[in-house]
Scaffold this active site. Structure first.
Site, PDB file in Angstrom:
ATOM      1  N   GLU A 363      -5.558  -2.605  -5.189  1.00 12.80           N
ATOM      2  CA  GLU A 363      -6.421  -1.531  -4.662  1.00 12.80           C
ATOM      3  C   GLU A 363      -5.602  -0.253  -4.431  1.00 12.80           C
ATOM      4  OE1 GLU A 363      -9.712  -2.134  -2.046  1.00 12.80           O
ATOM      5  OE2 GLU A 363      -9.789  -4.253  -2.559  1.00 12.80           O
TER       6      GLU A 363
HETATM    7  C1  LIG Z   1      -3.251 -10.213  -8.322  1.00 12.31           C
HETATM    8  C2  LIG Z   1      -3.904  -8.916  -8.716  1.00 12.31           C
HETATM    9  C3  LIG Z   1      -5.261  -8.752  -8.531  1.00 12.31           C
HETATM   10  C4  LIG Z   1      -5.887  -7.565  -8.923  1.00 12.31           C
HETATM   11  N1  LIG Z   1      -7.252  -7.439  -8.794  1.00 12.31           N
HETATM   12  C5  LIG Z   1      -7.861  -6.359  -9.351  1.00 12.31           C
HETATM   13  C6  LIG Z   1      -9.291  -6.275  -9.394  1.00 12.31           C
HETATM   14  O1  LIG Z   1     -10.011  -7.150  -8.874  1.00 12.31           O
HETATM   15  N2  LIG Z   1      -9.861  -5.215 -10.009  1.00 12.31           N
HETATM   16  C7  LIG Z   1      -9.118  -4.223 -10.581  1.00 12.31           C
HETATM   17  O2  LIG Z   1      -9.706  -3.297 -11.141  1.00 12.31           O
HETATM   18  N3  LIG Z   1      -7.763  -4.264 -10.534  1.00 12.31           N
HETATM   19  C8  LIG Z   1      -7.121  -5.304  -9.947  1.00 12.31           C
HETATM   20  N4  LIG Z   1      -5.757  -5.365  -9.914  1.00 12.31           N
HETATM   21  C9  LIG Z   1      -4.982  -4.265 -10.461  1.00 12.31           C
HETATM   22  C10 LIG Z   1      -4.220  -3.458  -9.427  1.00 12.31           C
HETATM   23  O3  LIG Z   1      -5.104  -2.673  -8.673  1.00 12.31           O
HETATM   24  C11 LIG Z   1      -3.126  -2.659 -10.165  1.00 12.31           C
HETATM   25  O4  LIG Z   1      -2.165  -3.606 -10.609  1.00 12.31           O
HETATM   26  C12 LIG Z   1      -2.517  -1.593  -9.300  1.00 12.31           C
HETATM   27  O5  LIG Z   1      -3.429  -0.570  -9.018  1.00 12.31           O
HETATM   28  C13 LIG Z   1      -1.265  -0.971  -9.938  1.00 12.31           C
HETATM   29  O6  LIG Z   1      -1.463  -0.665 -11.286  1.00 12.31           O
HETATM   30  P1  LIG Z   1      -0.364  -1.159 -12.341  1.00 12.31           P
HETATM   31  O7  LIG Z   1      -0.165  -2.616 -12.138  1.00 12.31           O
HETATM   32  O8  LIG Z   1      -0.805  -0.724 -13.687  1.00 12.31           O
HETATM   33  O9  LIG Z   1       0.963  -0.420 -11.932  1.00 12.31           O
HETATM   34  P2  LIG Z   1       1.439   1.021 -12.455  1.00 12.31           P
HETATM   35  O10 LIG Z   1       0.358   2.005 -12.275  1.00 12.31           O
HETATM   36  O11 LIG Z   1       2.047   0.851 -13.802  1.00 12.31           O
HETATM   37  O12 LIG Z   1       2.589   1.343 -11.400  1.00 12.31           O
HETATM   38  C14 LIG Z   1       3.923   0.887 -11.565  1.00 12.31           C
HETATM   39  C15 LIG Z   1       4.758   1.535 -10.448  1.00 12.31           C
HETATM   40  O13 LIG Z   1       4.712   2.962 -10.563  1.00 12.31           O
HETATM   41  C16 LIG Z   1       4.268   3.534  -9.351  1.00 12.31           C
HETATM   42  N5  LIG Z   1       3.475   4.716  -9.615  1.00 12.31           N
HETATM   43  C17 LIG Z   1       2.502   4.891 -10.571  1.00 12.31           C
HETATM   44  N6  LIG Z   1       1.969   6.102 -10.486  1.00 12.31           N
HETATM   45  C18 LIG Z   1       2.542   6.720  -9.425  1.00 12.31           C
HETATM   46  C19 LIG Z   1       2.410   7.994  -8.808  1.00 12.31           C
HETATM   47  N7  LIG Z   1       1.531   8.895  -9.250  1.00 12.31           N
HETATM   48  N8  LIG Z   1       3.174   8.282  -7.735  1.00 12.31           N
HETATM   49  C20 LIG Z   1       4.082   7.388  -7.276  1.00 12.31           C
HETATM   50  N9  LIG Z   1       4.267   6.155  -7.813  1.00 12.31           N
HETATM   51  C21 LIG Z   1       3.513   5.828  -8.874  1.00 12.31           C
HETATM   52  C22 LIG Z   1       3.428   2.415  -8.703  1.00 12.31           C
HETATM   53  O14 LIG Z   1       3.301   2.621  -7.320  1.00 12.31           O
HETATM   54  C23 LIG Z   1       4.222   1.196  -9.066  1.00 12.31           C
HETATM   55  O15 LIG Z   1       5.298   1.045  -8.172  1.00 12.31           O
HETATM   56  C24 LIG Z   1      -5.113  -6.513  -9.478  1.00 12.31           C
HETATM   57  C25 LIG Z   1      -3.726  -6.678  -9.626  1.00 12.31           C
HETATM   58  C26 LIG Z   1      -3.122  -7.854  -9.267  1.00 12.31           C
HETATM   59  C27 LIG Z   1      -1.631  -7.993  -9.465  1.00 12.31           C
END
Ligand SMILES: Cc1cc2nc3c(=O)[nH]c(=O)nc-3n(C[C@H](O)[C@H](O)[C@H](O)COP(=O)(O)OP(=O)(O)OC[C@H]3O[C@@H](n4cnc5c(N)ncnc54)[C@H](O)[C@@H]3O)c2cc1C
Length: 384
Positions: A363
């Site tokens: 989230e």
């Molecule tokens: C177990 C699990 C359940 C989930 N359930 C759902 C669900 O029900 N529905 C759904 O839609 N999604 C779901 N997600 C997805 C989750 O919301 C995302 O994994 C999360 O928002 C981060 O996106 P990402 O994994 O692509 O990381 P990325 O966006 O690739 O981020 C990687 C790193 O870069 C940092 N970063 C990225 N952009 C910025 C910025 N602008 N400023 C500073 N730091 C930044 C992040 O904080 C992180 O440390 C789930 C994920 C997991 C692991």
């Protein structure tokens, strides 16, 4: 601390407590190890009325709000943050319908979610669109009285188990964030299938799965709000549901604190209980103080959401950020207090530490929460 809960709220907490102790605690270790989705627990939660606490009465719920949802999620997560997510993830899927659905859509989709007969899920994330939700590629093209969805969602909580999915897809790629729309897609719709089921560090009793849309025809009557409102609806949903993640984190932290106190009292080293050692006492004192501060923040936030029509993006982000960081710190300390035992599967704190980590990620990662809080502060200062 006394939060002056009403009798109805105390009853909800007591019900969640007894479900946690009777139905979740005895199986939590096995469900985690074997990655078993807790349908038996969901059935009991449904029968007890907890799944619909936040859903209006006219749609089969108890007509309460985010605060009651927070109380339930906290109490269940005290025992198992993964199993609690079946209910919390369903609320995440239900909120776009609650906030953006018309009466007919609410009457069609909310009653089975309220009764726990069906679970909901929320589908925003894609492989190329995590923190940056504007990079969505799943498309929804209008053809007659249907939208044709194509694309893949990843990491979807309750994926494969839920029947009702709130799905964000691009209806107009020339409009960026304003070109994203929200749809309700039901399991079984032709062209809607499930892909990879993830194996995870923690919350292993929760299902996390890909959703695959291949020429999936969704009735136009399943569009929530209007075309172009999808991302706004998702962000408004997070205002109401991030306190739920905060509550999950708080529950995990308070469960770990309880385990740490109990162990410290019973573990004898150097001829005395380790609870009599100041190093341990100070860790416990810090843990308890942080847990209480986290609780005060998330309760105040949830009560504010229920009392205002204004956006609560900053407060919800603060609650999620603070509670999840507390959960991580407290569970790491709990493992330390249990020593070698804390590192073993036979004791619940290593699982709590693994479960806590996700609350800093989903989230919106905590970096994204900080961005949102800072943006709100700067906007507020500029308006003065
Ligand atoms: C177990 C699990 C359940 C989930 N359930 C759902 C669900 O029900 N529905 C759904 O839609 N999604 C779901 N997600 C997805 C989750 O919301 C995302 O994994 C999360 O928002 C981060 O996106 P990402 O994994 O692509 O990381 P990325 O966006 O690739 O981020 C990687 C790193 O870069 C940092 N970063 C990225 N952009 C910025 C910025 N602008 N400023 C500073 N730091 C930044 C992040 O904080 C992180 O440390 C789930 C994920 C997991 C692991």
């Amino acid at each position: 601390m006394d939060y002056f809960l009403t009798d109805a709220q105390k009853k909800l907490v007591a019900t969640a407590h007894s479900i946690g102790e009777q139905h979740m605690k005895p199986v939590r270790q096995r469900y985690d190890e074997e990655e078993i989705f807790p349908w038996d627990v969901v059935k009991v939660l449904g029968e007890s009325g907890l799944c619909g606490a936040y859903i209006p009465r006219e749609y089969g719920g108890a007509g309460m709000g985010v605060f009651e949802l927070v109380l339930i999620v906290e109490e269940l997560s005290r025992v198992d943050g993964g199993m609690a997510l079946a209910l919390a993830g369903s609320a995440l899927g239900a909120y776009p319908i609650l906030l953006g659905g018309n009466d007919e859509q609410k009457a069609r989709f909310l009653p089975p979610i309220a009764s726990g007969k069906k679970l909901a899920a929320f589908a925003l994330t894609e492989h190329e669109a995590g923190s940056d939700a504007t990079a969505l590629r799943t498309s929804a093209e209008k053809q007659g009285d249907h939208y044709i969805l194509n694309g893949t969602k990843c990491f979807i909580t309750n994926g494969g188990e839920a029947e009702i999915y709130s799905v964000m897809a691009v209806t107009d790629k020339t409009k960026g964030a304003r070109g994203i729309s929200a749809f309700v897609v039901e399991k079984g719709t032709p062209g809607f299938n499930f892909g990879k089921k993830e194996k995870k560090l923690g919350i292993r009793a929760s299902a996390t799965r890909e959703l695959v849309f291949e020429n999936c025809g969704v009735p136009a009557g399943n569009l929530l709000a209007r075309e172009g409102m999808g991302l706004i609806l998702a962000l408004r949903t997070f205002d109401s549901t991030r306190p739920g993640v905060a509550a999950q984190a708080l529950g995990i932290a308070s469960g770990a604190l309880e385990e740490a106190i109990a162990h410290a009292k019973s573990r004898i080293q150097f001829g005395q209980s380790i609870a009599s050692m100041q190093a341990i006492q100070h860790m416990l004192a810090d843990m308890a103080t942080e847990v209480e501060a986290a609780r005060a923040l998330v309760y105040a936030t949830a009560r504010m959401i229920d009392a205002t029509k204004a956006r609560t993006t900053r407060e919800s982000a603060m609650a999620k950020l603070y509670c999840s960081d507390v959960a991580m710190r407290v569970t790491v300390k709990a493992v330390q207090i249990l020593g070698g035992h804390g590192y073993m599967h036979d004791y619940p704190v290593e699982k709590m530490m693994r479960d806590a980590k996700i609350t800093q990620i989903y989230e919106g990662t905590n970096e994204i929460q900080r961005n949102e809080i800072a943006l709100a502060l700067i906007k507020e200062a500029a308006a003065k």
